[in-house]
Scaffold this motif. Structure first.
Motif, short mmCIF file in Angstrom:
data_model
loop_
_atom_site.label_atom_id
_atom_site.label_comp_id
_atom_site.label_asym_id
_atom_site.label_seq_id
_atom_site.Cartn_x
_atom_site.Cartn_y
_atom_site.Cartn_z
N HIS A 1 14.60 5.64 11.28
CA HIS A 1 13.95 7.20 10.98
C HIS A 1 12.89 7.57 11.82
CE1 HIS A 1 11.74 9.99 8.50
NE2 HIS A 1 13.04 10.32 7.90
N HIS A 2 13.21 8.66 12.37
CA HIS A 2 12.20 9.19 13.12
C HIS A 2 10.78 9.10 12.95
CE1 HIS A 2 11.48 12.89 10.89
NE2 HIS A 2 12.43 12.88 10.53
N SER A 3 10.30 8.99 11.74
CA SER A 3 8.83 8.90 11.65
C SER A 3 8.21 7.63 11.98
CB SER A 3 8.56 8.67 10.10
OG SER A 3 9.19 8.00 9.31
N PHE A 4 9.23 6.59 12.53
CA PHE A 4 8.54 5.18 13.08
C PHE A 4 7.88 5.54 14.42
CE2 PHE A 4 11.15 3.56 9.68
CZ PHE A 4 10.16 2.29 9.30
N ALA A 5 6.89 5.07 14.73
CA ALA A 5 6.36 5.16 16.17
C ALA A 5 7.44 4.80 17.28
CB ALA A 5 5.23 4.08 16.30
N GLU A 6 8.17 3.79 17.25
CA GLU A 6 9.29 3.55 18.05
C GLU A 6 10.69 3.36 17.24
OE1 GLU A 6 8.96 0.28 21.00
OE2 GLU A 6 6.58 0.38 20.43
N GLN B 1 20.54 -13.09 20.01
CA GLN B 1 20.78 -13.65 18.71
C GLN B 1 19.49 -13.90 17.96
OE1 GLN B 1 25.27 -13.90 17.16
NE2 GLN B 1 24.02 -15.57 16.98
N PRO B 2 19.14 -13.94 16.84
CA PRO B 2 19.69 -13.10 16.12
C PRO B 2 19.46 -11.70 16.06
CG PRO B 2 17.73 -13.77 14.95
CD PRO B 2 17.84 -14.33 16.40
N PHE B 3 20.41 -10.75 16.12
CA PHE B 3 20.52 -9.16 16.29
C PHE B 3 19.96 -8.66 14.97
CE2 PHE B 3 24.08 -10.57 19.16
CZ PHE B 3 23.54 -10.42 20.55
N GLU B 4 18.90 -8.88 14.78
CA GLU B 4 18.17 -8.35 13.53
C GLU B 4 16.61 -7.74 13.91
OE1 GLU B 4 16.27 -11.99 11.41
OE2 GLU B 4 18.31 -11.62 11.38
N LEU B 5 15.90 -6.83 12.85
CA LEU B 5 14.59 -6.66 13.26
C LEU B 5 14.24 -6.41 11.78
CD1 LEU B 5 13.76 -3.47 12.95
CD2 LEU B 5 15.47 -3.15 14.79
N THR B 6 12.93 -6.75 11.83
CA THR B 6 11.90 -6.91 10.46
C THR B 6 10.95 -5.71 10.64
OG1 THR B 6 12.92 -9.06 9.91
CG2 THR B 6 10.98 -8.01 8.68
N GLU B 7 10.57 -4.80 9.50
CA GLU B 7 9.47 -3.89 9.47
C GLU B 7 9.22 -3.69 8.14
OE1 GLU B 7 7.79 -1.72 10.53
OE2 GLU B 7 8.26 -1.44 12.67
N THR B 8 8.15 -2.91 8.04
CA THR B 8 7.65 -2.52 6.52
C THR B 8 7.71 -0.98 6.26
OG1 THR B 8 5.17 -2.45 7.28
CG2 THR B 8 6.01 -4.65 6.24
N GLY B 9 7.82 -0.56 5.03
CA GLY B 9 7.92 0.92 4.91
C GLY B 9 7.89 1.07 3.46
N TRP B 10 8.17 2.26 3.18
CA TRP B 10 8.18 2.62 1.67
C TRP B 10 9.52 3.71 1.29
CZ3 TRP B 10 8.83 7.97 1.18
CH2 TRP B 10 7.92 8.83 2.40
N GLY B 11 10.12 4.12 2.39
CA GLY B 11 11.28 4.89 2.09
C GLY B 11 12.74 4.47 2.48
N GLU B 12 13.74 5.10 1.89
CA GLU B 12 14.97 4.63 2.12
C GLU B 12 15.67 5.54 3.21
OE1 GLU B 12 16.05 2.46 -2.07
OE2 GLU B 12 16.83 4.52 -1.66
N PHE B 13 16.28 5.30 4.10
CA PHE B 13 17.08 5.94 5.22
C PHE B 13 18.30 5.34 5.74
CE2 PHE B 13 13.70 3.59 6.99
CZ PHE B 13 14.38 3.15 8.13
N GLU B 14 18.98 6.00 6.65
CA GLU B 14 20.06 5.35 7.24
C GLU B 14 19.82 5.00 8.41
OE1 GLU B 14 23.31 8.55 7.30
OE2 GLU B 14 24.00 7.75 5.56
N ILE B 15 20.16 3.58 8.83
CA ILE B 15 20.04 3.09 9.96
C ILE B 15 21.18 3.15 10.87
CG2 ILE B 15 19.27 0.86 11.16
CD1 ILE B 15 17.77 0.31 8.42
N THR B 16 21.34 3.42 11.93
CA THR B 16 22.43 3.51 12.86
C THR B 16 22.33 2.11 13.74
OG1 THR B 16 22.66 5.79 12.81
CG2 THR B 16 23.79 4.61 14.64
N ALA B 17 23.37 1.22 13.81
CA ALA B 17 23.33 0.22 14.75
C ALA B 17 24.39 0.48 15.90
CB ALA B 17 23.58 -1.23 14.08
N ASP C 1 0.97 -1.22 -0.06
CA ASP C 1 -0.02 -0.03 -0.12
C ASP C 1 1.03 1.21 0.09
OD1 ASP C 1 0.73 0.64 2.69
OD2 ASP C 1 -0.73 -0.56 3.56
N GLU C 2 0.44 2.23 0.13
CA GLU C 2 1.08 3.68 -0.15
C GLU C 2 2.17 3.86 0.99
OE1 GLU C 2 0.23 8.40 -0.05
OE2 GLU C 2 -1.55 7.14 0.61
N TYR C 3 2.08 3.11 2.25
CA TYR C 3 3.03 3.38 3.44
C TYR C 3 3.80 2.05 3.57
CZ TYR C 3 0.52 7.92 3.98
OH TYR C 3 0.02 9.01 3.73
N HIS C 4 3.58 1.22 2.89
CA HIS C 4 4.15 -0.22 3.10
C HIS C 4 4.30 -1.04 1.95
CE1 HIS C 4 3.23 0.27 7.49
NE2 HIS C 4 2.12 0.66 7.32
#
Length: 130
Positions: free
Chosen positions: A69-74, A82-98, A38-41
């Protein structure tokens, strides 16, 4: 005989002239949702911190804190096993800091890595879900 220990930055005892190297990778993988989009996912994506040879990092890594990205609710997410990972849905590209936090026994400061989430790949075609 010379002392084989030195004092660390925080007053801890450290072995002199000993350095431990642990390769750690940060990366992402993304998939276009196709008819489910959809538009946002439009994409499902995963960000991860792991060993390049898939060895268990948990004896050394206590947790990884991902800054999205600051637009996420959290936008700040903590993964403590482990596994040190997380999965999400979205529509935009951004930088993630780990931010990688080591176990207390390692007596090492956390360090951060930045990785760009890429949804649309170089051939400008989204990856298929098929």
């Amino acid at each position: 005989m010379a002392d084989k220990y030195v004092m660390g930055k925080k007053g801890e005892r450290r072995m002199k002239d000993v350095e431990v190297c642990l390769p750690i990778c940060v990366g992402t993988v993304s998939f276009w949702l196709g008819k489910k989009a959809d538009e946002y996912h439009s994409h499902k994506w995963t960000v991860y911190v792991r060993s390049p040879v898939n060895e268990d990092l948990s004896p050394v890594v206590k947790k990884v804190v991902f800054h999205l990205h600051h637009s996420f609710a959290e936008p700040v997410r903590e993964v403590q096993q482990q596994p040190f990972e997380l999965t999400e849905t979205g529509w935009g590209e951004f930088e993630i800091t780990a931010v990688v936090h080591f176990v207390d026994e390692a007596k090492e400061e956390p360090f951060q890595m930045v990785h760009g989430l890429k949804l649309f790949h170089t051939n400008e075609q989204p990856l298929s879900t098929k």
